[in-house]
Design a protein around this motif. Structure first.
Motif: not given
Ligand SMILES: [Fe+2]
Length: 279
Positions: A143, A176, A179, A207, A249
């Motif tokens: 990730e 992600d 992110n 994610h 998440e």
């Molecule tokens: Fe994540």
């Protein structure tokens, strides 16, 4: 109860301790759950017993936060043996870790720290991913992490580094999307350029999470709803990569389970629309 969406095109939820009894009692219509591997490294006890029960009804993904793939310390085979034992117990649909380091000189720092994006770091982390995949005897997902600094010696854009890791090792990517957005704002790059550099077949999971925007930079807190900007970026990611197992998440200020179900439903709707368009 309506039938569950197949795992490979489904939104799932990160399983956290406050929701375990609800999930065991109510068996909610969630397509899959992801757990933090290290929370289940004990030899027994109630957490493992609960997991044994939940995994009978749901696909489970193992997400590690402590392997320190990018560190210059030797790979931690004590940690890896625990992971291998958990994999044998749970038969997870996916096993993932982070493209980062978490300690050096035998000291664990309990954080996901950024790598310098250089040829040397790329070769180093790829060698270790090869070693982990060989030893586990299965494919690993790595990730992309959120970062708050960049190294002066970095020579490779983050998106090229991430794509090269997948290309060189054959590992898959856990992209992600939050992110990517956080880093795009914090470091001033174009999130769409990032998506365009990632080969679609390499993406095996995505994610989604919320960030904190109250300070001078965005902080990836996993403590808020997914932001409108990240939903929009996720839509563009689904347009490029297609539907993928996508996880909500939430790790701080954990809300009621229904809130996570609502977030997952939004992700599912976006993927269903994309799926319908592609069909
Ligand atoms: Fe994540």
């Amino acid at each position: 109860m309506s039938p569950r969406v197949p795992f490979n095109v489904a939104a799932g939820i990160g399983l956290r301790a406050p929701h375990v009894s609800h999930v065991r009692a109510e068996r909610p219509n969630v397509a899959w759950f992801e757990i933090h591997s290290e929370n289940y490294y004990a030899d027994g006890g109630p957490a493992l017993a609960a997991l044994d029960d939940i995994r009978r009804d749901y696909p489970i993904s193992l997400h590690g936060v402590g392997l320190s793939l990018g560190s210059t310390d030797p790979l931690d085979y004590f940690h890896l043996r625990k992971l291998k034992r958990l994999i044998a117990r749970v038969s997870p649909v996916l096993v993932s870790e982070h493209l980062c380091w978490s300690g050096v000189g035998g000291r664990h720092l309990n954080d996901l720290l950024p790598l310098p994006y250089t040829d040397e770091a790329l070769a180093h982390v790829c060698k270790r991913i090869d070693e982990v995949q060989d030893w586990l005897g299965r494919e690993l997902l790595v990730e992309n992490v959120s970062t708050y600094l960049a190294f002066a010696d970095a020579t490779i854009p983050e998106w090229e580094f991430v794509a090269a890791v997948a290309q060189r090792t054959g590992c898959k990517l856990l992209l992600d999307v939050n992110n990517i957005y956080v880093n795009a704002v914090n470091h001033g790059f174009d999130a769409d350029e990032y998506l365009a550099a990632i080969p679609p077949p390499a993406v095996a999971e995505m994610h989604l999470a919320g960030f904190d925007a109250s300070g001078p930079c965005l902080i990836d807190t996993h403590g808020a709803p997914v932001s409108p900007e990240v939903w929009a970026l996720f839509q563009r990611a689904v347009d490029r990569f297609g539907p993928r197992p996508t996880l909500i998440e939430w790790d701080t200020d954990i809300p009621a389970f229904a809130t996570l179900e609502r977030e997952a439903a939004i992700a599912q709707t976006i993927m269903n629309v994309r799926h319908a368009v592609a069909a």
